[in-house]
Design an enzyme around this catalytic site. Structure first.
Site, short mmCIF file in Angstrom:
data_model
loop_
_atom_site.label_atom_id
_atom_site.label_comp_id
_atom_site.label_asym_id
_atom_site.label_seq_id
_atom_site.Cartn_x
_atom_site.Cartn_y
_atom_site.Cartn_z
N LYS A 10 39.98 -57.89 51.71
CA LYS A 10 40.80 -56.62 51.12
C LYS A 10 39.73 -55.62 50.63
CE LYS A 10 40.22 -57.06 46.56
NZ LYS A 10 39.60 -56.23 45.67
N ASP A 136 44.43 -61.70 42.43
CA ASP A 136 44.49 -61.05 43.74
C ASP A 136 45.20 -61.99 44.64
OD1 ASP A 136 43.61 -58.54 43.16
OD2 ASP A 136 41.22 -59.43 43.61
#
Length: 282
Positions: A10, A136
């Protein structure tokens, strides 16, 4: 039966730290997107009741300190599974790089085990479980462009970021996210227009997206590691549309709409840092 799950890296198109919460976490506003640099996880059911994690990186722990192991243990306990699982993690994403490697592996483990044992969990349920491992992980369960709020538990999907090329540059160092967050003064850091960035993505306005990108952690990590600023300067010099640190760093990424320019940025950084990747958006 062996299953395979892809675990994409990401990047943070935007990251703002609003304030420190009573529970010790920081209240965040972020826009994240996933890119085509990925780890791959291979799952095999075991008849004996145990969890085995193997990886191609010898320095990574494969016991309860490993996020993948923790994901498997959480699902086994929650659903009282008496069978075992072997998970082989093929790492391609740099470690401690601000690219969510451990979190995306954990998310892929949750998705893979959900399929392997036919648990029938929704992505929302897996995201909720994943939050127990890391902040996350909920985003990584979805792996799509999204607005992320709270400490990471609020995930609102957005349209995919406009198609472009991404150059990832990981300097030769690791950064501890906890250390960076300990040094944050939310009164002094530069705050970002995350709602404006989310709007740019909804409008699919690439130029507006570029103007709204920003990372409140960049100055904190950059003061410790000035090479981050040097990488950004080189990226812009070689023609990048924008350059930004991802997460708590130290990886810096550049965006280019045109392949020829992306190739120039890639070549220009290849001699400066060892770990340079040219990838697409997902």
């Amino acid at each position: 039966m062996e299953l395979i799950e892809k675990a994409p890296a990401k990047i943070n198109l935007g990251l703002d730290v609003l304030y420190k919460r009573p529970d010790g976490y920081h209240e965040l506003e972020m826009v994240m997107s996933s890119v085509d640099l990925a780890d791959h996880l291979f799952f095999e059911e075991l008849s004996e009741n145990r969890i085995i994690v193997e990886t191609n990186k010898a320095f990574l722990p494969v016991d309860q300190r490993n996020n993948v192991y923790q994901a498997a243990l959480l699902l086994k306990k929650k659903y009282q599974i008496k069978k075992g699982v072997k998970i082989v993690v093929k790492k391609n994403i740099p470690v401690a790089a601000g690219l969510g490697g451990g979190s995306t592996d954990c998310a892929a483990a949750l998705r893979g085990i959900n399929r392997l044992w036919e648990l029938g969990c929704s992505l929302e349920e897996l995201a909720e479980i994943g939050l127990e491992v890391g902040t996350d992980v909920p985003y990584c369960v979805y792996g799509q462009t999204a607005y992320v709020g709270g400490k990471g538990e609020i995930v609102q999907l957005l349209p995919a970021m406009p198609s472009c090329w991404i150059i990832l540059v990981k300097p030769k160092m690791s950064v501890s996210t906890r250390t960076v967050f300990r040094e944050i003064d939310t009164q002094k850091i530069q705050h970002q227009d995350i709602p404006g960035l989310a709007d740019a993505l909804r409008q699919q306005d690439y130029q507006k997206m570029l103007t709204k990108m920003g990372n409140s952690l960049e100055d904190v990590t950059g003061k410790r590691h000035p090479v981050i600023y040097q990488i950004k300067e080189r990226m812009i010099k070689y023609g990048a549309d924008a350059a930004l640190m991802s997460g708590s760093g130290p990886t810096v990424f550049a965006l280019c709409q045109h392949y020829s320019r992306a190739q120039r940025v890639y070549n220009g950084l290849k001699g400066f840092c060892e770990e340079v990747y040219l990838v697409r958006t997902l």
